[in-house]
Scaffold this motif. Structure first.
Motif, PDB file in Angstrom:
ATOM      1  N   ARG A  14      84.712  55.057 -46.797  1.00 44.60           N
ATOM      2  CA  ARG A  14      84.715  56.566 -47.464  1.00 44.60           C
ATOM      3  C   ARG A  14      83.214  57.262 -47.251  1.00 44.60           C
ATOM      4  NH1 ARG A  14      90.020  56.696 -46.566  1.00 44.60           N
ATOM      5  NH2 ARG A  14      91.774  56.778 -47.718  1.00 44.60           N
ATOM      6  N   GLN A  17      82.812  56.063 -43.272  1.00 52.63           N
ATOM      7  CA  GLN A  17      83.292  57.548 -41.598  1.00 52.63           C
ATOM      8  C   GLN A  17      82.565  58.427 -42.121  1.00 52.63           C
ATOM      9  OE1 GLN A  17      87.364  57.112 -44.377  1.00 52.63           O
ATOM     10  NE2 GLN A  17      88.059  55.395 -43.165  1.00 52.63           N
ATOM     11  N   ARG A  18      82.449  59.435 -43.527  1.00 56.00           N
ATOM     12  CA  ARG A  18      81.811  60.671 -43.691  1.00 56.00           C
ATOM     13  C   ARG A  18      80.287  60.715 -43.259  1.00 56.00           C
ATOM     14  NH1 ARG A  18      86.131  60.712 -48.492  1.00 56.00           N
ATOM     15  NH2 ARG A  18      87.723  60.953 -47.208  1.00 56.00           N
ATOM     16  N   GLU A  77      82.645  62.001 -51.385  1.00 58.12           N
ATOM     17  CA  GLU A  77      83.202  62.905 -50.181  1.00 58.12           C
ATOM     18  C   GLU A  77      82.178  64.394 -50.274  1.00 58.12           C
ATOM     19  OE1 GLU A  77      87.286  65.821 -48.868  1.00 58.12           O
ATOM     20  OE2 GLU A  77      87.404  63.441 -50.466  1.00 58.12           O
ATOM     21  N   LYS A  78      82.096  64.944 -48.886  1.00 54.98           N
ATOM     22  CA  LYS A  78      81.258  66.208 -48.592  1.00 54.98           C
ATOM     23  C   LYS A  78      82.582  66.970 -48.430  1.00 54.98           C
ATOM     24  CE  LYS A  78      78.169  64.451 -45.913  1.00 54.98           C
ATOM     25  NZ  LYS A  78      77.308  64.496 -44.033  1.00 54.98           N
ATOM     26  N   ARG A  79      82.150  67.993 -49.759  1.00 52.08           N
ATOM     27  CA  ARG A  79      83.973  69.145 -49.427  1.00 52.08           C
ATOM     28  C   ARG A  79      83.041  70.742 -48.922  1.00 52.08           C
ATOM     29  NH1 ARG A  79      88.477  68.432 -53.742  1.00 52.08           N
ATOM     30  NH2 ARG A  79      89.466  66.792 -52.119  1.00 52.08           N
TER      31      ARG A  79
END
Length: 84
Positions: A14, A17-18, A77-79
């Motif tokens: 992840r 990907q991010r 994650e980035k939200r």
């Protein structure tokens, strides 16, 4: 302050990907706010610095990680969060 321990294969994937670097993850763990979960896991999050007044109604990115009770990073994650 939490130190970086083991990173699960999912979390590592992840991150790639991010576009989240190990340095960003280290910074998150060192400076982020911690919400403890009932199962012993922790959600660590870090809101981005608030840009100038022209950004008042734009979404702000938020970086967070989920770390299990043993200290393994499960996901990162980035939200985007809308400011009210």
């Amino acid at each position: 302050m939490m130190k970086l321990g083991k990173i699960s294969p999912l979390a590592f994937s992840r991150m790639k990907q991010r576009g989240i670097s190990i340095d960003a993850l280290n910074d998150l763990l060192a400076r982020g706010q911690v919400e403890r979960q009932l199962d012993g896991a922790q959600v660590i999050y870090l809101d981005s610095p608030v840009p100038g007044p022209t950004w008042v109604h734009r979404p702000q990115p938020r970086l967070y990680a989920v770390v299990d009770a043993a200290g393994e990073v499960l996901t990162v994650e980035k939200r985007v969060r809308l400011r009210s």
